[in-house]
Design a protein around this motif. Structure first.
Motif, PDB file in Angstrom:
ATOM      1  N   UNK A   1       0.849  -1.178   0.000  1.00 56.16           N
ATOM      2  CA  UNK A   1       0.000   0.000   0.000  1.00 56.16           C
ATOM      3  C   UNK A   1       0.892   1.237   0.000  1.00 56.16           C
ATOM      4  N   UNK A   2       0.563   2.109  -0.914  1.00 53.78           N
ATOM      5  CA  UNK A   2       1.334   3.332  -1.068  1.00 53.78           C
ATOM      6  C   UNK A   2       0.617   4.481  -0.350  1.00 53.78           C
ATOM      7  N   UNK A   3       1.382   5.220   0.492  1.00 56.21           N
ATOM      8  CA  UNK A   3       0.817   6.334   1.255  1.00 56.21           C
ATOM      9  C   UNK A   3       1.262   7.632   0.589  1.00 56.21           C
ATOM     10  N   UNK A   4       0.286   8.456   0.194  1.00 57.67           N
ATOM     11  CA  UNK A   4       0.641   9.735  -0.424  1.00 57.67           C
ATOM     12  C   UNK A   4       0.689  10.839   0.638  1.00 57.67           C
ATOM     13  N   UNK A   5       1.003  12.048   0.240  1.00 57.73           N
ATOM     14  CA  UNK A   5       1.181  13.168   1.170  1.00 57.73           C
ATOM     15  C   UNK A   5      -0.076  13.469   1.970  1.00 57.73           C
ATOM     16  N   UNK A   6      -1.193  13.472   1.357  1.00 56.07           N
ATOM     17  CA  UNK A   6      -2.426  13.835   2.062  1.00 56.07           C
ATOM     18  C   UNK A   6      -2.749  12.810   3.153  1.00 56.07           C
ATOM     19  N   UNK A   7      -2.522  11.541   2.894  1.00 56.39           N
ATOM     20  CA  UNK A   7      -2.763  10.507   3.901  1.00 56.39           C
ATOM     21  C   UNK A   7      -1.772  10.657   5.054  1.00 56.39           C
ATOM     22  N   UNK A   8      -0.513  10.948   4.771  1.00 59.15           N
ATOM     23  CA  UNK A   8       0.506  11.144   5.801  1.00 59.15           C
ATOM     24  C   UNK A   8       0.192  12.332   6.696  1.00 59.15           C
ATOM     25  N   UNK A   9      -0.294  13.423   6.105  1.00 60.09           N
ATOM     26  CA  UNK A   9      -0.651  14.616   6.889  1.00 60.09           C
ATOM     27  C   UNK A   9      -1.825  14.308   7.805  1.00 60.09           C
ATOM     28  N   UNK A  10      -2.839  13.600   7.303  1.00 62.30           N
ATOM     29  CA  UNK A  10      -3.992  13.243   8.124  1.00 62.30           C
ATOM     30  C   UNK A  10      -3.566  12.333   9.275  1.00 62.30           C
ATOM     31  N   UNK A  11      -2.707  11.365   9.019  1.00 63.00           N
ATOM     32  CA  UNK A  11      -2.220  10.467  10.070  1.00 63.00           C
ATOM     33  C   UNK A  11      -1.433  11.259  11.122  1.00 63.00           C
ATOM     34  N   UNK A  12      -0.591  12.205  10.683  1.00 62.12           N
ATOM     35  CA  UNK A  12       0.189  13.022  11.617  1.00 62.12           C
ATOM     36  C   UNK A  12      -0.727  13.882  12.492  1.00 62.12           C
ATOM     37  N   UNK A  13      -1.760  14.466  11.904  1.00 61.57           N
ATOM     38  CA  UNK A  13      -2.693  15.301  12.671  1.00 61.57           C
ATOM     39  C   UNK A  13      -3.463  14.450  13.679  1.00 61.57           C
ATOM     40  N   UNK A  14      -3.912  13.268  13.287  1.00 59.43           N
ATOM     41  CA  UNK A  14      -4.632  12.373  14.197  1.00 59.43           C
ATOM     42  C   UNK A  14      -3.714  11.923  15.333  1.00 59.43           C
ATOM     43  N   UNK A  15      -2.447  11.613  15.023  1.00 56.77           N
ATOM     44  CA  UNK A  15      -1.500  11.211  16.066  1.00 56.77           C
ATOM     45  C   UNK A  15      -1.255  12.361  17.043  1.00 56.77           C
ATOM     46  N   UNK A  16      -1.126  13.582  16.541  1.00 66.32           N
ATOM     47  CA  UNK A  16      -0.908  14.744  17.398  1.00 66.32           C
ATOM     48  C   UNK A  16      -2.115  14.986  18.310  1.00 66.32           C
TER      49      UNK A  16
END
Length: 148
Positions: free
Chosen positions: A1-16
């Motif tokens: 599964x390939x993670x693009x920028x928008x998915x990475x930003x959403x994951x970072x915001x949810x983790x924060x």
């Protein structure tokens, strides 16, 4: 599964957001972070502050100032030797900043010019000691920090 920028930003915001919620819940429920006010009647004591300033000034003008000495038997509080011990009225308040359940308020009743607080009442650590008394209707207040 390939993670693009928008998915990475959403994951970072949810983790924060998850981290912040974890810290808020920990700080509000953990007893180690429970910090109460110094006293429950904070505002009433604030109104009496000028009286305390005058009493501290009276205590500093004594020829023989109040001395708090740590001894083997406990805490020895020496009052001025030129005062009649039976005429001294007041209290000794031992405030423990780290644990409100250890606070002590002891009425002053003297036969000599000193008062002894037994060692079994005092645990090791910092204590704020307030000696408030009246002699010949003149108020005196002595405050001192002590590490026992």
């Amino acid at each position: 599964m390939k993670v693009n920028w928008s998915t990475g930003i959403v994951i970072a915001i949810i983790a924060f957001i998850g981290f912040i919620l974890f810290m808020v819940i920990t700080m509000t429920t953990d007893k180690n972070y429970n910090h109460d006010l110094v006293t429950d009647q904070y505002y009433q004591k604030e109104l009496q502050y000028q009286n305390n300033i005058d009493a501290i000034k009276n205590a500093k003008q004594l020829k023989h100032p109040i001395q708090i000495i740590r001894s083997e038997k406990g805490l020895k509080i020496n009052f001025p030797k030129d005062f009649n011990p039976q005429e001294i009225e007041g209290t000794v308040f031992l405030y423990r900043p780290s644990n409100k359940q250890l606070d002590l308020e002891i009425p002053i009743s003297l036969t000599n010019t000193y008062m002894l607080v037994p060692e079994n009442h005092l645990l090791g650590g910092r204590w704020n000691i307030t000696v408030a008394f009246k002699y010949n209707k003149t108020p005196y207040l002595h405050q001192e920090e002590l590490t026992y």
